[in-house]
Design a protein around this motif. Structure first.
Motif, PDB file in Angstrom:
ATOM      1  N   THR A 109       0.870  -1.181   0.000  1.00  0.00           N
ATOM      2  CA  THR A 109       0.000   0.000   0.000  1.00  0.00           C
ATOM      3  C   THR A 109       0.906   1.231   0.000  1.00  0.00           C
ATOM      4  O   THR A 109       2.095   1.133   0.323  1.00  0.00           O
ATOM      5  N   ILE A 110       0.340   2.368  -0.325  1.00  0.00           N
ATOM      6  CA  ILE A 110       1.150   3.591  -0.298  1.00  0.00           C
ATOM      7  C   ILE A 110       1.632   3.876   1.123  1.00  0.00           C
ATOM      8  O   ILE A 110       2.803   4.195   1.342  1.00  0.00           O
ATOM      9  N   ALA A 111       0.755   3.731   2.099  1.00  0.00           N
ATOM     10  CA  ALA A 111       1.135   4.004   3.488  1.00  0.00           C
ATOM     11  C   ALA A 111       2.244   3.064   3.956  1.00  0.00           C
ATOM     12  O   ALA A 111       3.215   3.506   4.586  1.00  0.00           O
ATOM     13  N   SER A 112       2.109   1.780   3.658  1.00  0.00           N
ATOM     14  CA  SER A 112       3.146   0.839   4.100  1.00  0.00           C
ATOM     15  C   SER A 112       4.455   1.088   3.357  1.00  0.00           C
ATOM     16  O   SER A 112       5.538   0.956   3.934  1.00  0.00           O
ATOM     17  N   ALA A 113       4.371   1.473   2.094  1.00  0.00           N
ATOM     18  CA  ALA A 113       5.580   1.786   1.330  1.00  0.00           C
ATOM     19  C   ALA A 113       6.303   2.988   1.940  1.00  0.00           C
ATOM     20  O   ALA A 113       7.537   3.002   2.028  1.00  0.00           O
ATOM     21  N   LEU A 115       6.270   3.858   5.078  1.00  0.00           N
ATOM     22  CA  LEU A 115       6.913   3.379   6.299  1.00  0.00           C
ATOM     23  C   LEU A 115       8.126   2.510   5.984  1.00  0.00           C
ATOM     24  O   LEU A 115       9.118   2.533   6.723  1.00  0.00           O
ATOM     25  N   ASP A 116       8.068   1.750   4.893  1.00  0.00           N
ATOM     26  CA  ASP A 116       9.219   0.929   4.515  1.00  0.00           C
ATOM     27  C   ASP A 116      10.410   1.789   4.110  1.00  0.00           C
ATOM     28  O   ASP A 116      11.563   1.439   4.403  1.00  0.00           O
ATOM     29  N   VAL A 117      10.172   2.908   3.458  1.00  0.00           N
ATOM     30  CA  VAL A 117      11.267   3.834   3.140  1.00  0.00           C
ATOM     31  C   VAL A 117      11.847   4.373   4.448  1.00  0.00           C
ATOM     32  O   VAL A 117      13.077   4.428   4.624  1.00  0.00           O
ATOM     33  N   CYS A 118      10.990   4.736   5.381  1.00  0.00           N
ATOM     34  CA  CYS A 118      11.460   5.217   6.685  1.00  0.00           C
ATOM     35  C   CYS A 118      12.291   4.144   7.381  1.00  0.00           C
ATOM     36  O   CYS A 118      13.338   4.440   7.976  1.00  0.00           O
ATOM     37  N   ARG A 119      11.844   2.904   7.316  1.00  0.00           N
ATOM     38  CA  ARG A 119      12.582   1.801   7.941  1.00  0.00           C
ATOM     39  C   ARG A 119      13.974   1.675   7.339  1.00  0.00           C
ATOM     40  O   ARG A 119      14.969   1.537   8.054  1.00  0.00           O
ATOM     41  N   ALA A 120      14.067   1.757   6.020  1.00  0.00           N
ATOM     42  CA  ALA A 120      15.367   1.624   5.364  1.00  0.00           C
ATOM     43  C   ALA A 120      16.295   2.777   5.754  1.00  0.00           C
ATOM     44  O   ALA A 120      17.501   2.572   5.986  1.00  0.00           O
ATOM     45  N   VAL A 121      15.765   3.981   5.859  1.00  0.00           N
ATOM     46  CA  VAL A 121      16.580   5.129   6.263  1.00  0.00           C
ATOM     47  C   VAL A 121      16.979   4.984   7.732  1.00  0.00           C
ATOM     48  O   VAL A 121      18.110   5.307   8.115  1.00  0.00           O
ATOM     49  N   ALA A 122      16.084   4.459   8.568  1.00  0.00           N
ATOM     50  CA  ALA A 122      16.421   4.222   9.978  1.00  0.00           C
ATOM     51  C   ALA A 122      17.564   3.211  10.087  1.00  0.00           C
ATOM     52  O   ALA A 122      18.471   3.372  10.911  1.00  0.00           O
ATOM     53  N   ARG A 123      17.555   2.197   9.257  1.00  0.00           N
ATOM     54  CA  ARG A 123      18.645   1.205   9.259  1.00  0.00           C
ATOM     55  C   ARG A 123      19.958   1.852   8.822  1.00  0.00           C
ATOM     56  O   ARG A 123      21.014   1.547   9.366  1.00  0.00           O
ATOM     57  N   ARG A 124      19.903   2.742   7.842  1.00  0.00           N
ATOM     58  CA  ARG A 124      21.114   3.443   7.412  1.00  0.00           C
ATOM     59  C   ARG A 124      21.632   4.331   8.541  1.00  0.00           C
ATOM     60  O   ARG A 124      22.838   4.374   8.812  1.00  0.00           O
ATOM     61  N   ALA A 125      20.716   5.025   9.206  1.00  0.00           N
ATOM     62  CA  ALA A 125      21.116   5.857  10.353  1.00  0.00           C
ATOM     63  C   ALA A 125      21.749   4.986  11.436  1.00  0.00           C
ATOM     64  O   ALA A 125      22.756   5.371  12.045  1.00  0.00           O
ATOM     65  N   GLU A 126      21.184   3.820  11.654  1.00  0.00           N
ATOM     66  CA  GLU A 126      21.732   2.897  12.647  1.00  0.00           C
ATOM     67  C   GLU A 126      23.173   2.508  12.284  1.00  0.00           C
ATOM     68  O   GLU A 126      24.051   2.473  13.151  1.00  0.00           O
ATOM     69  N   LEU A 153       8.847   0.414  12.629  1.00  0.00           N
ATOM     70  CA  LEU A 153       8.379   0.890  11.321  1.00  0.00           C
ATOM     71  C   LEU A 153       8.023  -0.288  10.415  1.00  0.00           C
ATOM     72  O   LEU A 153       7.029  -0.244   9.689  1.00  0.00           O
ATOM     73  N   PHE A 154       8.832  -1.347  10.477  1.00  0.00           N
ATOM     74  CA  PHE A 154       8.552  -2.547   9.682  1.00  0.00           C
ATOM     75  C   PHE A 154       7.209  -3.155  10.064  1.00  0.00           C
ATOM     76  O   PHE A 154       6.365  -3.414   9.203  1.00  0.00           O
ATOM     77  N   ILE A 155       6.988  -3.356  11.368  1.00  0.00           N
ATOM     78  CA  ILE A 155       5.764  -4.045  11.790  1.00  0.00           C
ATOM     79  C   ILE A 155       4.535  -3.151  11.649  1.00  0.00           C
ATOM     80  O   ILE A 155       3.430  -3.644  11.382  1.00  0.00           O
ATOM     81  N   MET A 156       4.697  -1.833  11.770  1.00  0.00           N
ATOM     82  CA  MET A 156       3.567  -0.938  11.518  1.00  0.00           C
ATOM     83  C   MET A 156       3.147  -1.015  10.044  1.00  0.00           C
ATOM     84  O   MET A 156       1.949  -1.016   9.737  1.00  0.00           O
ATOM     85  N   ALA A 157       4.121  -1.093   9.158  1.00  0.00           N
ATOM     86  CA  ALA A 157       3.803  -1.222   7.728  1.00  0.00           C
ATOM     87  C   ALA A 157       3.041  -2.510   7.472  1.00  0.00           C
ATOM     88  O   ALA A 157       2.072  -2.529   6.705  1.00  0.00           O
ATOM     89  N   ARG A 158       3.461  -3.575   8.135  1.00  0.00           N
ATOM     90  CA  ARG A 158       2.770  -4.854   7.951  1.00  0.00           C
ATOM     91  C   ARG A 158       1.356  -4.787   8.525  1.00  0.00           C
ATOM     92  O   ARG A 158       0.418  -5.374   7.977  1.00  0.00           O
ATOM     93  N   ALA A 159       1.160  -4.071   9.629  1.00  0.00           N
ATOM     94  CA  ALA A 159      -0.177  -3.942  10.221  1.00  0.00           C
ATOM     95  C   ALA A 159      -1.110  -3.225   9.250  1.00  0.00           C
ATOM     96  O   ALA A 159      -2.273  -3.620   9.085  1.00  0.00           O
ATOM     97  N   ILE A 160      -0.615  -2.186   8.603  1.00  0.00           N
ATOM     98  CA  ILE A 160      -1.434  -1.479   7.612  1.00  0.00           C
ATOM     99  C   ILE A 160      -1.827  -2.431   6.493  1.00  0.00           C
ATOM    100  O   ILE A 160      -2.995  -2.494   6.090  1.00  0.00           O
ATOM    101  N   GLU A 161      -0.862  -3.194   6.000  1.00  0.00           N
ATOM    102  CA  GLU A 161      -1.150  -4.132   4.905  1.00  0.00           C
ATOM    103  C   GLU A 161      -2.145  -5.208   5.343  1.00  0.00           C
ATOM    104  O   GLU A 161      -3.055  -5.558   4.586  1.00  0.00           O
TER     105      GLU A 161
END
Length: 171
Positions: A109-113, A115-126, A153-161
């Motif tokens: 979904t657009i919303a989960s996508a 959040l997935d971009v946010c998750r990937a950026v959070a991993r890069r920040a980590e 962020l990952f699990i919130m995206a999955r909850a939306i889906e």
């Protein structure tokens, strides 16, 4: 007061400690990535359900504290165990809702996508903060927080889906 100070015109920027560092220093790389994450969260919150929007806004405030911790070389550490526990409680809440059994294809979904971009950026920040922890000895609170944040962020995206019947598991 102007936002233009011209103090960075020679490639240096100031830390909370008063030190001047190169704009490409590991501290600024980490903070720049967290700032990028903050911007992506700002976009994502316009697509997610209200309950998640409130969570994302609270996270945005906490990210400012993380950046302050890094810009002070660990002397200012406002985010800690309590904030990590809050993230973990949210992770468990959404895990119970989703009940993952396999890998998933992100972005159904657009919303989960978003959040997935946010998750990937959070991993890069980590990864950027891990360098500070391992090479310079500060930022451990930020490292732990970012690790849990990416999980949330990952699990919130999955909850939306799941709520929209669009969770795509890969078996």
């Amino acid at each position: 007061m102007s936002i233009t100070t011209k103090t960075g015109d020679k490639g240096l920027t100031g830390l909370f400690t008063g030190d001047r560092v190169a704009k490409y220093s590991p501290i600024m790389e980490a903070n720049g990535t967290i700032d990028e994450l903050d911007s992506f969260l700002g976009e994502a919150k316009h697509y997610v359900p209200e309950e998640m929007r409130e969570i994302l806004e609270k996270i945005q405030v906490q990210l400012y504290d993380l950046m302050a911790e890094l810009a002070s070389k660990g002397k200012y550490a406002k985010v800690g165990e309590e904030e990590v526990k809050w993230l973990e409680e949210l992770i468990h809440k959404y895990e119970e809702e989703v009940q993952l059994r396999a890998f998933v294809l992100p972005g159904s979904t657009i919303a989960s996508a978003k959040l997935d971009v946010c998750r990937a950026v959070a991993r890069r920040a980590e990864r950027k903060v891990a360098k500070l922890v391992l090479d310079y000895g500060f930022g451990n609170n930020a490292l732990i927080y970012l690790n849990r944040l990416s999980d949330l962020l990952f699990i919130m995206a999955r909850a939306i889906e799941k709520r929209e019947g669009k969770l795509r598991e890969v078996r």
